[in-house]
Design an enzyme around this catalytic site. Structure first.
Site, short mmCIF file in Angstrom:
data_model
loop_
_atom_site.label_atom_id
_atom_site.label_comp_id
_atom_site.label_asym_id
_atom_site.label_seq_id
_atom_site.Cartn_x
_atom_site.Cartn_y
_atom_site.Cartn_z
N LYS A 292 0.84 -1.19 0.00
CA LYS A 292 0.00 0.00 0.00
C LYS A 292 0.88 1.25 0.00
O LYS A 292 1.66 1.47 0.93
CB LYS A 292 -0.92 -0.01 1.22
CG LYS A 292 -1.84 -1.22 1.25
CD LYS A 292 -2.71 -1.27 2.48
CE LYS A 292 -1.91 -1.46 3.74
NZ LYS A 292 -2.74 -1.73 4.93
N THR B 218 -8.65 9.29 8.69
CA THR B 218 -8.36 8.04 7.97
C THR B 218 -8.11 6.86 8.92
O THR B 218 -7.55 5.84 8.51
CB THR B 218 -7.14 8.22 7.07
OG1 THR B 218 -6.03 8.65 7.89
CG2 THR B 218 -7.39 9.26 5.99
N GLY C 36 -8.34 3.52 10.64
CA GLY C 36 -8.94 2.24 10.27
C GLY C 36 -8.79 1.88 8.81
O GLY C 36 -9.33 0.85 8.37
N THR C 37 -8.02 2.67 8.06
CA THR C 37 -7.89 2.40 6.62
C THR C 37 -7.36 1.00 6.34
O THR C 37 -7.89 0.27 5.50
CB THR C 37 -6.97 3.45 5.97
OG1 THR C 37 -7.48 4.75 6.23
CG2 THR C 37 -6.89 3.24 4.48
N GLY C 38 -6.28 0.61 7.02
CA GLY C 38 -5.66 -0.69 6.75
C GLY C 38 -6.56 -1.85 7.11
O GLY C 38 -6.68 -2.83 6.34
N CYS C 39 -7.22 -1.77 8.27
CA CYS C 39 -8.15 -2.83 8.68
C CYS C 39 -9.28 -2.96 7.66
O CYS C 39 -9.69 -4.07 7.28
CB CYS C 39 -8.74 -2.51 10.04
SG CYS C 39 -7.54 -2.29 11.38
#
Length: 277
Positions: A187, A220, A222-225
Site C-alpha cells: 500500500k 483516515t 482504520g484504513t488498513g483494517c
C-alpha cells in the site's frame, strides 16, 4: 383449507472471520472489520485477540487475551459455522502470532483464502505488536497468507526495505514475497507527493497497479483494517485476488473521502458511505 407450504430458507451470505483486536473507539480493529463486512454483504464473525483502550488521540492501553481463549474462539466458529475467508489484524504477541498461524495452516490447506494485515503500530504510532514477534510474523504468519497487505512502515519493519518513491514498491513486494505469502499488496498511500494513492499487487509473476485520487482528509483511522477486510469479503464471494483488491480499493477510497471527525484527534473512515451516498 389451502395447504400451507414452508417458506424457502433465505440464502446464506458468504462467511468471513476476522482475527484481530478490539478498538474501543470503533474506527479500526474488530469493529471496523465487521462494519466493512456488513457493508459488502457478507456475514462477519470474530476472534478477539486483544482489548485496547483507544480513541481518536491514540491507544491508551492494550491487553492481549490468552492463547487458549483465542484458539477456542477460532475452533468454535470454524468447526460449526465454517468460513469462506479469514482476515487477521492485531495479534499483539509472539505467542498469539504462532497460535493463529498454526490455526491458519489448516484453513489454507483446505483452499480457504487468508488475508494477513501485519499490524505493527497504530495510526498514531502506538505499538500493537511486541518487538519479539517479528520473526514469528516472518516465518509463520506470512507463509499462511493468500494476500499480505502491509503499508510502507510495516514493509520496512518486516523486510528492511524502505520505499521513498513509486519505483520502490516492486522491490518491497519482492522482499515480502520471499517470506511466503502467495500475493503481496504493498500500500503506497503514505508515499510523499503525487495526486494518486498507488498500490501494487503482485504474486511475483503478474503485476496489478491500483490508483485512486488522494483525498485531502485527515480522518483516515482504520484504513488498513478496512482494506484487508474488504479484500477478504470479496474473496469470500468467489472473486480472484486481483478482482477482490480492485473492489476493495474502490470501497476504501470512498470510505476515506467520507471520513468524519470524532473526538479531538483523527476520525475514522466512513464504513457506511455507500448507504449514505
Amino acid at each position: 383449507m389451502p395447504i400451507s407450504r414452508p417458506s424457502p430458507a433465505p440464502p446464506v451470505p458468504p462467511r468471513v472471520l476476522t482475527v484481530a483486536g478490539s478498538d474501543s473507539g470503533g474506527g479500526a480493529g474488530i469493529q471496523a472489520d465487521l462494519k466493512t463486512m456488513l457493508a459488502l454483504g457478507v456475514h462477519g464473525m470474530s476472534v478477539l485477540t486483544a482489548v485496547t483502550a483507544q480513541n481518536s488521540r491514540g491507544v491508551q492501553g492494550a491487553w492481549p487475551l490468552p492463547a487458549d481463549v483465542v484458539r477456542a474462539q477460532f475452533r468454535s466458529v470454524v468447526d460449526d459455522i465454517g468460513v469462506q475467508a479469514v482476515k487477521t489484524g492485531m495479534l499483539a504477541s509472539a505467542e498469539l502470532v504462532e497460535t493463529v498461524a498454526a490455526l491458519l495452516t489448516g484453513i489454507r490447506a483446505s483452499g480457504i483464502p487468508v488475508v494477513v494485515d501485519p499490524v505493527g503500530i497504530s495510526k498514531h504510532g502506538d505499538p500493537l505488536l511486541d518487538a519479539s514477534a517479528l520473526e514469528a510474523v516472518r516465518l509463520k504468519l506470512l507463509p499462511a497468507a493468500t494476500v499480505a497487505t502491509p503499508n510502507l512502515d510495516e514493509v520496512a519493519w518486516l523486510t528492511g526495505v524502505r520505499v521513498t518513491g513509486e519505483d520502490g514498491l516492486r522491490r518491497a513486494a519482492e522482499a515480502l514475497l520471499a517470506h511466503g505469502p502467495a500475493w503481496a499488496l504493498i500500500k503506497g498511500g503514505h508515499l510523499p507527493g503525487g495526486h494518486d494513492a498507488v498500490d501494487l499487487l503482485t504474486d511475483g509473476t503478474e503485476e496489478h497497479w491500483f490508483r485512486a485520487p488522494r483525498h485531502d482528509n485527515r480522518h483516515t483511522h482504520g484504513t488498513g483494517c478496512t482494506l484487508a477486510s474488504a479484500v477478504a469479503s470479496e474473496l469470500a464471494k468467489g472473486r480472484t485476488v486481483p478482482e477482490a483488491v480492485a473492489e476493495a480499493k474502490d470501497y476504501v477510497t470512498g470510505a476515506i473521502a467520507a471520513g468524519f471527525p470524532l473526538g479531538g484527534g483523527i476520525g475514522p473512515v466512513d464504513h457506511g458511505w455507500r448507504f449514505r451516498a
